[in-house]
Design an enzyme around this catalytic site. Structure first.
Site, PDB file in Angstrom:
ATOM      1  N   GLU A   1      78.028  25.850-103.514  1.00  0.00           N
ATOM      2  CA  GLU A   1      78.154  25.791-104.976  1.00  0.00           C
ATOM      3  C   GLU A   1      78.774  27.042-105.570  1.00  0.00           C
ATOM      4  OE1 GLU A   1      75.198  22.765-103.777  1.00  0.00           O
ATOM      5  OE2 GLU A   1      75.488  24.891-103.289  1.00  0.00           O
TER       6      GLU A   1
ATOM      7  N   HIS B   1      64.100  18.965-107.546  1.00  0.00           N
ATOM      8  CA  HIS B   1      65.212  18.114-107.989  1.00  0.00           C
ATOM      9  C   HIS B   1      64.941  17.505-109.358  1.00  0.00           C
ATOM     10  CE1 HIS B   1      68.183  18.208-104.937  1.00  0.00           C
ATOM     11  NE2 HIS B   1      67.502  17.586-103.995  1.00  0.00           N
TER      12      HIS B   1
END
Length: 667
Positions: A401, A470
């Site tokens: 990322e 998450h």
């Protein structure tokens, strides 16, 4: 290698190399003096001992080539042609500085010379360099990006992510590691399991060479070889220039970690002394030449210092400039409608159509991220887009990322319009350095020379039983950062149309798509066009209480308003849509009408976006209120896995109804 790429060891060139190194050394000595006189403050990282690298590498560069430097970048800035007066002025914080006094010693920028600045974050420039090279390659430019960094960066994830991405896509990047043996105060041998940095780079399949960084001729020869191979389409190359800094890490450094004897032993191998001795022994350098070089440099330093000292401090009235662009383009006009009948679709399909629209409309737009291509996206948003637009425009990235987000930022600086998809908001924390320290700050630090018109999309929110790692709602964190525009589309129209408008912005835009909305159905015109990204929207008018929500909480607020209507309470529902900058006018206008407000926010209560909105209401409309403000936020716990606990942790309709009732005195 063509003749133009080979070192030209004429007498004129040799004297120019020597003069270039002495010029950097004398500039640094002047900077050290100015620091002791407190005319330069902050961190000051001097380049004394490493001059051969800047001069040798720059000798083979062309005007169209780019340079991304590290925080010890004075030498590279001078070698690249940044005027000395502009460097002095920058370090004195003057408007005449190369970054208008907003960057300082660690952040020197010069757009006219393709000098993309130093970076105070170790390794922080590596992903940007990859992105700049990607942007040039996608636009057919024959330019090389040189990325300079210290050996300490070789331990950073940015190093590995960037080298992998550059090698994977065969990008025109020359990585130059200035290995001065000490990452601040820790010796390389004590911090690296593999201290051979060139060997690390070779592991990514690129040509990698270790060389004597104290030998300017060796540096120039190696740089020209590498640059020639890159220009011929060979992909990235890596140079490890082994050198030594004679001075401390910075002017704050007491240098307790190394012995004076070690420093003196290296000084006799210094690049200037070594090259000058060779030039004298070979009869190239005469005493008159040496005197002329010193005289010319001292005169330049004197003039540059005087100009900088006479420079102008930026007026405080200009403090807020260059956070974002002074001028924004007019928003795109609504698409020409053919009066097509609305059709039922989903939020997911609306987002996909927005991406397809963008790719079809503008060749500068491309999509990059994890599994966006062949897999079709974690939430199936981009399914089929690769088949339509191809691998050049739809780029599957490694699981890195920080690397690919930084590359997107760099590509935007090079003129592209990237859409970077981060799979989920929690993964964005791995890219936070690039978003905060580069995308959000480049315009300000560079004095408005560089912007980062990148769009970063990510899924956010809870409700799918994905447990604590998450299920974050972190958009309020990003809304805290100056330099970003933060959007939260809740409707199908916004899901499709916000991207269109965001891609026209000159500054970075973050779009948060709530995971519980992807399957939401509704009617949407096939020719729906761009939408406003400046103002909140009143989704339901009312007169008794204002419910302020965004993203996934909007629909809960609307459901709560329906329930309240059954009790005779008319709630007005505001969809924030834009989390930064907040539309204060719409919020305050509504609260002044209803005289009551409830903020609904899936973020945690402490330090929440709801808290910020509440404080703004108190600051501007306190005396218009008839009841205390209320907020409904996530419980102060990591989001649990078990369904009943997850639901209890999140804002729900009954809690919103109860809060609104309480403001009406019906609690």
């Amino acid at each position: 290698m063509s003749a133009a790429d080979k070192p030209r060891l004429t007498r004129e060139h040799e004297l120019a190399l020597l003069a270039g190194m002495i010029r950097i050394r004398r500039f640094e000595e002047a900077c050290a003096e100015l620091y002791t006189r407190e005319e330069i403050r902050g961190f000051l990282h001097l380049y004394d001992g490493e001059e051969a690298i800047a001069v040798g590498v720059s000798a083979g560069l062309r005007p169209e080539d780019r340079v991304v430097a590290t925080y010890r970048e004075h030498g590279h800035a001078l070698a690249r042609g940044v005027p000395m007066a502009a460097l002095f002025a920058e370090m004195m914080g003057k408007v005449e500085g190369c970054s208008r006094g907003r960057g300082g010693s660690m952040h020197l920028f010069d757009a006219a010379r393709n000098f993309h600045g130093g970076n105070a974050i170790v390794g922080g420039g590596l992903p940007l360099a990859v992105g700049l090279a990607l942007g040039d390659a996608m636009q057919g430019r024959e330019a090389v990006t040189v990325c300079v960094f210290g050996e300490g960066a070789a331990a950073e994830g940015a190093f590995h992510e960037s080298l992998n991405l550059a090698a994977l896509w065969k990008l025109p990047v020359l990585f130059v590691c200035e290995n001065n043996l000490y990452a601040m105060g820790t010796a390389l041998a004590r911090s690296e399991a593999q201290p051979d940095i060139a060997a690390k780079a070779a592991g990514y399949g690129m040509p990698a060479e270790a060389l004597d960084g104290m030998d300017v001729v060796a540096v120039e020869a190696a740089s020209r070889r590498a640059l020639a191979a890159i220009r011929e389409g060979g992909g990235p190359a890596f140079l490890e220039a082994r050198t030594y800094r004679f001075r401390a890490h910075s002017m704050f450094d007491a240098q307790l970690y190394r012995q004076k004897e070690e420093i003196e032993a290296w000084r006799v191998k210094g690049p200037i002394l070594r090259f000058e001795t060779w030039l004298r022994e070979t009869g190239v350098l005469h005493e008159a030449d040496r005197a002329r070089i010193e005289e010319t440099i001292e005169a330049e330093i004197g003039e540059a210092r005087a100009a900088a000292e006479a420079g102008t401090p930026e007026p405080v009235s200009e403090l807020a400039r260059f956070v974002t662009a002074d001028e924004r383009p007019a928003p795109p006009p609504p698409a020409a409608r053919e009066e097509a009948a609305p059709v039922e679709t989903t939020y997911r399909e609306a987002v996909k159509q927005g991406i397809r629209d963008a790719l079809a409309r503008d060749p500068r737009v491309f999509l990059m991220g994890e599994d966006v291509g062949r897999y079709g996206g974690c939430y199936a948003v981009t399914k089929g887009v690769l088949d339509e637009f191809g691998e050049e425009r739809v780029r599957d990235t490694p699981l890195s990322e920080l690397g690919f987000t930084g590359a997107g930022i760099g590509a935007a600086m090079a003129g592209m319009r990237p859409i970077v998809e981060i799979m989920t908001v929690n993964f964005s924390l791995l890219a936070l350095d690039q978003i905060l320290n580069n995308a959000a700050t480049l315009r300000h630090m560079s004095g408005d020379q560089f912007g980062a018109p990148v769009v970063i999309r990510m899924a956010t929110g809870a409700g799918r039983q994905l447990a604590a790692q998450h299920s974050h709602s972190l958009e309020g964190w990003y809304a805290h950062i100056p330099g970003l525009r933060v959007l939260a589309p809740a409707t199908l129209e916004d899901a499709r149309g916000m991207l269109w408008t965001a891609l026209q912005e000159p500054d970075p835009v973050l779009i948060f798509e709530h995971v519980m909305l992807y399957n939401r159905k509704g009617l949407l015109s096939p020719d729906a066009g761009p939408v406003d990204i400046d103002r909140a929207a009143i989704r339901r008018p009312g007169r008794d209480v204002t419910l302020i929500a965004y993203g996934g909480t909007l629909w809960k607020a609307l459901e709560a308003a329906d329930a309240l209507a059954g009790e005779g309470i008319e709630a007005e529902v505001i969809d924030l849509r834009v989390l930064r900058p907040l539309d204060d006018a719409t919020i305050l206008g509504s609260v002044r009408r209803t005289r009551r407000a409830v903020m609904v926010d899936e973020g945690w209560r402490a330090g929440s976006l709801a808290a910020e909105i509440g404080m703004r209401i108190v600051e501007e409309a306190f005396y218009d209120l008839d009841a205390p403000l209320a907020r409904v936020c996530a419980a102060e716990v990591p989001i649990p896995y078990a369904k009943h606990l997850e639901e209890a942790a999140l804002p729900q309709v009954p809690a919103i109804v109860a809060a609104a009732r309480a403001t009406m005195g019906r609690g």
